[in-house]
Design a protein around this motif. Sequence first.
Motif: not given
Length: 256
Positions: A1-10
């Motif tokens: 499971t990854l909890a992070a800001d979507v734009p930052s991950v992309i």
Amino acid sequence: TLAADVPSVIRALLDRCLYLGKSVGSGFSEEEVGQWRRRVTEAAPQGTDVTIQGARPASIEGFFAALRRAMPAESCLVLDSGRHQMMARRNFSVLRPRGLILPADLQAMGFALPAAIGAKLARKDRTVVALLGDGGFAMSGLELLTAVREQIPLTVIVFNDGVYGAISRQQLAAYGHLHGTELQNPNFRRFAESVGARYVRLAGDIETNLSRAIGAGGVWIVEVVLRESVGVRLQRLRGALASRVESRFRFGRSSS
């Protein structure tokens, strides 16, 4: 499971892509991508209908090869709508994700300059180059004032052929002459001086001049003067002949 800001991950995933052949989830191996690139290159039309006045090399293919070498691999090229876009898509190699930005769908002219300013503001660490025709420049050229005022480093390459290129070629092929597609261009050197930008007209060794403008920082206009090739002049003659033959045929039918 990854909890992070979507734009930052992309953004992090895209930045891990060394080049398009390793794009996330592409499903293609490097060898397969290489094979497709070779097939596309071999199928592309050889030669263009314009040459660059006073430059070495004078061919459009040579220009884009020199532009690629002059731009860092991590840089971004922003295009407008017009024939220059067709040339760039055939000849410019994109080495990184988001390395090429261009208008889609309705192909709005005047897109390149404001979009390039936005691209540079979004990624200040990347070199951004805008490439557009003189018609597109006429529609949004004064956005250079924004770049100069806000001190946004930007190189703006203008293909100057004095016409709306894509439409004019259609007119020449069909009728052999132009109507409503010729442009009244400004003096690009004086335009640059008036807004506080630097200027160079592309002449001599292309790569040397492009590297100078792209690497110097600040806001630059690089004027590229295009000339019709022998093929275009022949196209003009064929179009004029076909138009005359069709007119006589129609006139003959209406008279009878």
